[in-house]
Design a protein around this motif. Sequence first.
Motif, PDB file in Angstrom:
ATOM      1  N   VAL A  10       0.816  -0.983   0.270  1.00 11.90           N
ATOM      2  CA  VAL A  10       0.059  -0.112  -0.105  1.00 11.90           C
ATOM      3  C   VAL A  10       0.752   1.205   0.222  1.00 11.90           C
ATOM      4  O   VAL A  10       0.567   2.039  -0.586  1.00 11.90           O
ATOM      5  N   ALA A  11       1.924   1.180   0.619  1.00 12.02           N
ATOM      6  CA  ALA A  11       2.882   2.321   0.974  1.00 12.02           C
ATOM      7  C   ALA A  11       3.405   2.623  -0.692  1.00 12.02           C
ATOM      8  O   ALA A  11       3.522   3.791  -0.973  1.00 12.02           O
ATOM      9  N   ASP A  12       3.673   1.634  -1.228  1.00 12.89           N
ATOM     10  CA  ASP A  12       4.370   1.912  -2.783  1.00 12.89           C
ATOM     11  C   ASP A  12       3.467   2.663  -3.474  1.00 12.89           C
ATOM     12  O   ASP A  12       3.602   3.508  -4.190  1.00 12.89           O
ATOM     13  N   VAL A  13       1.913   2.309  -3.585  1.00 16.76           N
ATOM     14  CA  VAL A  13       0.940   2.766  -4.198  1.00 16.76           C
ATOM     15  C   VAL A  13       0.759   4.341  -3.861  1.00 16.76           C
ATOM     16  O   VAL A  13       0.744   5.146  -4.673  1.00 16.76           O
TER      17      VAL A  13
ATOM     18  N   GLU B 229       2.957   6.345  -2.477  1.00 15.28           N
ATOM     19  CA  GLU B 229       4.021   7.144  -2.941  1.00 15.28           C
ATOM     20  C   GLU B 229       4.028   7.437  -4.058  1.00 15.28           C
ATOM     21  O   GLU B 229       4.245   8.430  -4.837  1.00 15.28           O
ATOM     22  N   LEU B 230       3.526   6.463  -5.055  1.00 15.17           N
ATOM     23  CA  LEU B 230       3.220   6.838  -6.460  1.00 15.17           C
ATOM     24  C   LEU B 230       2.297   7.768  -6.970  1.00 15.17           C
ATOM     25  O   LEU B 230       2.324   8.541  -7.841  1.00 15.17           O
ATOM     26  N   VAL B 231       1.207   7.700  -6.207  1.00 15.46           N
ATOM     27  CA  VAL B 231       0.050   8.628  -6.334  1.00 15.46           C
ATOM     28  C   VAL B 231       0.588  10.072  -5.973  1.00 15.46           C
ATOM     29  O   VAL B 231       0.296  10.948  -6.769  1.00 15.46           O
ATOM     30  N   SER B 232       1.333  10.249  -4.947  1.00 14.23           N
ATOM     31  CA  SER B 232       1.751  11.538  -4.500  1.00 14.23           C
ATOM     32  C   SER B 232       2.855  12.116  -5.608  1.00 14.23           C
ATOM     33  O   SER B 232       2.830  13.334  -6.299  1.00 14.23           O
ATOM     34  N   PHE B 233       3.596  11.100  -6.409  1.00 15.54           N
ATOM     35  CA  PHE B 233       4.465  11.467  -7.198  1.00 15.54           C
ATOM     36  C   PHE B 233       3.725  11.854  -8.718  1.00 15.54           C
ATOM     37  O   PHE B 233       4.305  12.965  -9.115  1.00 15.54           O
ATOM     38  N   VAL B 234       2.754  11.053  -8.969  1.00 18.59           N
ATOM     39  CA  VAL B 234       1.941  11.362 -10.463  1.00 18.59           C
ATOM     40  C   VAL B 234       1.336  12.908  -9.971  1.00 18.59           C
ATOM     41  O   VAL B 234       1.341  13.685 -11.134  1.00 18.59           O
ATOM     42  N   VAL B 235       0.562  13.058  -8.989  1.00 22.49           N
ATOM     43  CA  VAL B 235      -0.068  14.479  -8.693  1.00 22.49           C
ATOM     44  C   VAL B 235       0.964  15.402  -8.653  1.00 22.49           C
ATOM     45  O   VAL B 235       0.698  16.512  -9.467  1.00 22.49           O
ATOM     46  N   GLU B 236       2.064  15.373  -7.900  1.00 20.53           N
ATOM     47  CA  GLU B 236       3.229  16.343  -7.879  1.00 20.53           C
ATOM     48  C   GLU B 236       3.804  16.770  -9.306  1.00 20.53           C
ATOM     49  O   GLU B 236       3.881  17.721  -9.691  1.00 20.53           O
ATOM     50  N   HIS B 237       3.836  15.781 -10.404  1.00 23.33           N
ATOM     51  CA  HIS B 237       4.289  15.962 -11.628  1.00 23.33           C
ATOM     52  C   HIS B 237       3.647  16.187 -12.576  1.00 23.33           C
ATOM     53  O   HIS B 237       3.908  16.148 -13.600  1.00 23.33           O
ATOM     54  N   LYS B 238       2.099  16.353 -11.993  1.00 20.76           N
ATOM     55  CA  LYS B 238       1.150  16.411 -12.950  1.00 20.76           C
ATOM     56  C   LYS B 238       1.229  15.438 -14.344  1.00 20.76           C
ATOM     57  O   LYS B 238       1.135  15.897 -15.565  1.00 20.76           O
ATOM     58  N   ILE B 239       1.302  14.049 -14.038  1.00 16.50           N
ATOM     59  CA  ILE B 239       1.619  13.233 -15.132  1.00 16.50           C
ATOM     60  C   ILE B 239       0.390  12.888 -15.686  1.00 16.50           C
ATOM     61  O   ILE B 239      -0.795  12.466 -14.980  1.00 16.50           O
TER      62      ILE B 239
ATOM     63  N   VAL C 255      -1.078   0.309 -18.197  1.00 14.34           N
ATOM     64  CA  VAL C 255      -1.084  -1.132 -18.012  1.00 14.34           C
ATOM     65  C   VAL C 255      -0.141  -2.054 -18.547  1.00 14.34           C
ATOM     66  O   VAL C 255       0.122  -1.452 -19.748  1.00 14.34           O
ATOM     67  N   GLU C 256      -0.011  -3.405 -18.043  1.00 16.59           N
ATOM     68  CA  GLU C 256       0.708  -4.159 -18.869  1.00 16.59           C
ATOM     69  C   GLU C 256       0.004  -5.518 -19.395  1.00 16.59           C
ATOM     70  O   GLU C 256      -0.766  -5.827 -18.620  1.00 16.59           O
ATOM     71  N   SER C 257       0.276  -6.026 -20.584  1.00 15.80           N
ATOM     72  CA  SER C 257      -0.473  -7.108 -21.104  1.00 15.80           C
ATOM     73  C   SER C 257      -0.375  -8.304 -20.112  1.00 15.80           C
ATOM     74  O   SER C 257      -1.268  -8.939 -20.049  1.00 15.80           O
ATOM     75  N   SER C 258       0.958  -8.446 -19.487  1.00 16.41           N
ATOM     76  CA  SER C 258       1.126  -9.897 -18.954  1.00 16.41           C
ATOM     77  C   SER C 258       0.823  -9.761 -17.235  1.00 16.41           C
ATOM     78  O   SER C 258       1.303 -10.510 -16.814  1.00 16.41           O
ATOM     79  N   VAL C 259       0.616  -8.472 -16.874  1.00 16.59           N
ATOM     80  CA  VAL C 259       0.799  -8.143 -15.270  1.00 16.59           C
ATOM     81  C   VAL C 259      -0.645  -7.737 -14.934  1.00 16.59           C
ATOM     82  O   VAL C 259      -1.291  -6.898 -15.693  1.00 16.59           O
ATOM     83  N   PRO C 260      -1.533  -8.240 -14.029  1.00 18.98           N
ATOM     84  CA  PRO C 260      -2.759  -7.711 -13.575  1.00 18.98           C
ATOM     85  C   PRO C 260      -2.642  -6.302 -13.506  1.00 18.98           C
ATOM     86  O   PRO C 260      -1.789  -5.583 -12.703  1.00 18.98           O
ATOM     87  N   ALA C 261      -3.864  -5.467 -13.930  1.00 13.63           N
ATOM     88  CA  ALA C 261      -4.159  -4.012 -13.849  1.00 13.63           C
ATOM     89  C   ALA C 261      -4.505  -3.256 -12.529  1.00 13.63           C
ATOM     90  O   ALA C 261      -4.520  -2.071 -12.318  1.00 13.63           O
ATOM     91  N   LYS C 262      -4.555  -4.259 -11.368  1.00 15.28           N
ATOM     92  CA  LYS C 262      -5.289  -3.884 -10.230  1.00 15.28           C
ATOM     93  C   LYS C 262      -4.318  -2.728  -9.592  1.00 15.28           C
ATOM     94  O   LYS C 262      -5.052  -1.551  -8.916  1.00 15.28           O
ATOM     95  N   ASN C 263      -2.949  -2.917  -9.693  1.00 16.26           N
ATOM     96  CA  ASN C 263      -2.082  -1.862  -8.986  1.00 16.26           C
ATOM     97  C   ASN C 263      -2.296  -0.634  -9.701  1.00 16.26           C
ATOM     98  O   ASN C 263      -2.267   0.435  -8.937  1.00 16.26           O
ATOM     99  N   ILE C 264      -2.228  -0.644 -11.052  1.00 16.35           N
ATOM    100  CA  ILE C 264      -2.444   0.776 -11.897  1.00 16.35           C
ATOM    101  C   ILE C 264      -3.812   1.521 -11.389  1.00 16.35           C
ATOM    102  O   ILE C 264      -3.759   2.651 -11.405  1.00 16.35           O
ATOM    103  N   GLN C 265      -4.857   0.547 -11.281  1.00 13.12           N
ATOM    104  CA  GLN C 265      -5.952   0.809 -11.278  1.00 13.12           C
ATOM    105  C   GLN C 265      -6.088   1.924  -9.762  1.00 13.12           C
ATOM    106  O   GLN C 265      -6.719   2.778  -9.703  1.00 13.12           O
TER     107      GLN C 265
ATOM    108  N   VAL D 125      -3.426   3.250  -8.244  1.00 10.22           N
ATOM    109  CA  VAL D 125      -2.823   4.589  -8.450  1.00 10.22           C
ATOM    110  C   VAL D 125      -3.902   5.603  -9.005  1.00 10.22           C
ATOM    111  O   VAL D 125      -3.820   6.791  -8.675  1.00 10.22           O
ATOM    112  N   LYS D 126      -4.552   5.037 -10.053  1.00 11.19           N
ATOM    113  CA  LYS D 126      -5.547   6.302 -10.840  1.00 11.19           C
ATOM    114  C   LYS D 126      -6.369   6.564  -9.808  1.00 11.19           C
ATOM    115  O   LYS D 126      -6.899   7.758  -9.661  1.00 11.19           O
TER     116      LYS D 126
END
Length: 364
Positions: free
Chosen positions: A260-263, A265-275, A280-290, A292-293
């Motif tokens: 959860v901490a990784d998620v 941290e990434l949320v803060s990074f995305v918001v801060e840098h206005k990414i 998502v990746e074809s061979s990895v489940p999308a739940k982590n990226i969801q 973050v979104k």
Amino acid sequence: MKTFDQLFSDENRDFNAAQASASSRRKFLGQLGCLAGTALLAGCGKGDSKEQGAAGSAPKSGRLKIVTTCGMVTDIVKAVIGEEPADVTGLLGEGVDPHLYQPGRNDVQELQSADVVFYSGLMLEGGMQRVLEQAASKRPVFAVTDAIEKSYLRTPEEFEGHPDPHVWMDVSAWNRCVGFIGEKMAEIDAAHASAYRKNAETYQKQLTELDEYVKKVVATIPKSQRYLVTAHDAFGYFARAYELEVKSVQGISTQSEAAVADVNELVSFVVEHKIPALFVESSVPAKNIQAVKEGCQSKSWTVSIGGSLFSDAMGAPGTYEGTYIGMLDHNATRIAQALGGEAPERGWQGKLAGTTAETAKEMK
Ligand SMILES: [Zn+2]
């Protein structure tokens, strides 16, 4: 000096004791990778008479049987073989995660009946190491990434000294593996040596052009937006070669669960840098990226999913995206378009199945 088998059983005992901790497991796999790499290399050396006998004996059917692992390897081996009398069988299909793949009985049979085996290496095919080692006692078995100098390999801190296996993401590096396959095939099947070398050369020219295309389109992304946020760390070589910064929820292997901490941290990074977009990746489940979104949404930053990238497996067989060139074209084109750069709507060769706008709609 201990034999490989002795070392392996020692390692195996350590492994059982270390099962409880994911980081120990990664470490173990890393150590095993180095051991196995050494043993396989020794087994594939030119001076070994037993190996030579196996490699030199002509196959009964008159056609060489080549067995490969993941699609990225299968595709470049096929390019080198071309019309020559050899059959290439890839064991890992569309969307299969090579980090987690465990070989079945069928895979073992295919490997045991092969004249030559090519795999990616650097522990990408972690669960296959033992069967590859077994196969190497009777026939030449090559890790194509042996073509790449050690100093060129990424060794990220979080992977405890083990090299990053996702080398195909840097087209110029994968290009070297093509030349390596050409040379190995020329040695094994000397009667067709010039054809293998010529095929390799022709394909290498295409990869040089592809590399130029990827460089060109990624360079159009505004500097402040050159952040590639994905589910796991498959894009380190891509980022290094094409000048992006990569952020991912999961480590280099998909074996570790995102915390959860990784998620957060990434949320803060995305918001801060206005990414503007995540992938998502074809061979990895999308739940982590969801996750973050959604995290970004809760902080009032709307980020889109820029599409699904091919990381550790290619697209469907028979499609353009089901080739190495199509895979990289797709990734580069999607990344450039979603992050505010410019790329042709349907990619380098106008062959991509969908557009970024269509994908973004589907992923909403
Ligand atoms: Zn991976």
